[in-house]
Write an enzyme that holds these catalytic residues in place. Structure first.
Site, PDB file in Angstrom:
ATOM      1  N   ASP A   1      -9.765   3.150   5.770  1.00 38.84           N
ATOM      2  CA  ASP A   1      -8.623   3.055   6.685  1.00 38.84           C
ATOM      3  C   ASP A   1      -9.007   3.781   7.968  1.00 38.84           C
ATOM      4  OD1 ASP A   1      -6.267   3.351   8.085  1.00 38.84           O
ATOM      5  OD2 ASP A   1      -5.125   4.232   6.433  1.00 38.84           O
TER       6      ASP A   1
ATOM      7  N   ASP B   1       0.864  -1.182   0.000  1.00 36.07           N
ATOM      8  CA  ASP B   1       0.000   0.000   0.000  1.00 36.07           C
ATOM      9  C   ASP B   1       0.895   1.225   0.000  1.00 36.07           C
ATOM     10  OD1 ASP B   1       0.156   0.954   3.067  1.00 36.07           O
ATOM     11  OD2 ASP B   1      -0.141  -1.211   3.067  1.00 36.07           O
TER      12      ASP B   1
ATOM     13  N   GLU C   1      -8.107   3.846  11.944  1.00 34.99           N
ATOM     14  CA  GLU C   1      -7.116   3.406  12.915  1.00 34.99           C
ATOM     15  C   GLU C   1      -6.909   4.492  13.962  1.00 34.99           C
ATOM     16  OE1 GLU C   1      -2.992   3.576  11.182  1.00 34.99           O
ATOM     17  OE2 GLU C   1      -4.095   3.819   9.277  1.00 34.99           O
TER      18      GLU C   1
END
Length: 303
Positions: free
Chosen positions: A184, A95, A186
């Site tokens: 994403d 990524d 987090e």
């Protein structure tokens, strides 16, 4: 006035003009030399901010919050780590974002990388400056690729960010090379771990993002997270277990810990200090939980 006096100003001006032209020529030669040297030296990737460093809007990247949780993987660091990947067998991926700079995607493919996720957006307004180049070049190099959105739940509701993502790189098409988009989500790299949201509010935020993304693209979003973040910030929520494929981040271990509510992992980010030909410096390494035919099934929505 003496004859020689009348000519001296012109001679001084002539000498001055000559000196100026020489200086200008010297400056030009210096600039040309500097350009030649610049072109001769391969450009390296910029150094992304790490834990404890101020993260400006748009600077976040996949794993920046994971560093706060898990620290630097044993045996390496982000300035040139030597950590041996946990498992380089099977279907491998990376990524990337603008922090990796210019990428030679043909070399990435030749290095045995089969898929890539590329940062497209962050929050409600940031678009990654290298997304277009990376997304297109990865495609023509033959990689199966997809886009990811770095969530900022304290900026807006989930639906707003899902729409922004879907409109700016996160869309999907059945072309044999496009993976569904990634949320994403987090550890907050700029403040409180859970972005100031309660577990109930976070569940609502994620559900709104997921529902909106599916309405826009026809696909379930992939969720990138860690077991620690998910269990803490969603209260061990099981509400996405039958909707979203899980991309788990867990470094320096032989097997990742899966957060509550998910039966297994689909993608595992096993190190943040990997090296891959075609990419300057460290890059996140990932493993797909299955064969290439299963990865293609995920891409084509035939799983």
């Amino acid at each position: 006035m003496p004859a020689n006096s009348s000519r001296s100003p012109h001679r001084r001006r002539a000498r001055s003009g000559t000196a100026a032209r020489a200086a200008a020529l010297g400056g030009t030669l210096t600039a040309v030399l500097a350009l030649v040297l610049t072109l001769a030296v391969p450009a390296s990737a910029a150094q992304p901010p790490g834990p404890g460093e101020r993260i400006q809007p748009g600077e976040a990247y996949m794993g920046v919050g994971t560093r706060i949780e898990q620290g630097t993987p044993p045996g390496g660091d982000r300035d040139g780590g030597t950590l041996a990947p946990a498992d380089t067998s099977g279907v491998q991926g990376i990524d990337v974002s603008h922090w990796q700079g210019s990428i030679n995607w043909n070399s990435v493919k030749a290095a045995g990388i089969d898929f890539a996720y590329i940062k497209a957006t962050e929050g409600t307004s940031f678009k990654d400056s290298r997304f277009g180049a990376n997304y297109t070049s990865a495609y023509y190099a033959g990689l199966i690729r997809g886009a990811y959105h770095f969530a900022r739940p304290n900026y807006s509701n989930g639906a707003t960010q899902a729409n922004f993502f879907a409109s700016n790189g996160g869309a999907w098409s059945r072309d044999n090379q496009t993976l569904p988009g990634v949320l994403d989500i987090e550890h907050n790299p700029s403040g409180a771990m859970c972005y100031g949201l309660s577990t109930t509010q976070m569940r609502t935020w994620i559900n709104d993002f997921s529902t909106t993304y599916r309405a826009r693209t026809g696909r379930d979003v992939v969720i990138y997270t860690t077991a620690s973040w998910w269990n803490t910030c969603t209260g061990r929520w099981t509400g996405m277990s039958d909707k979203a494929p899980l991309w788990i981040a867990h470094w320096g271990v032989s097997s990742p810990t899966v957060p509550s509510g998910f039966p297994t992992w689909t993608i595992w980010q096993y190190t943040a200090t990997g090296r891959v030909g075609g990419v300057a410096g460290d890059v996140d390494r990932n493993k797909f939980n299955g064969s290439m035919s299963r990865l293609l099934a995920l891409a084509n929505n035939t799983a």
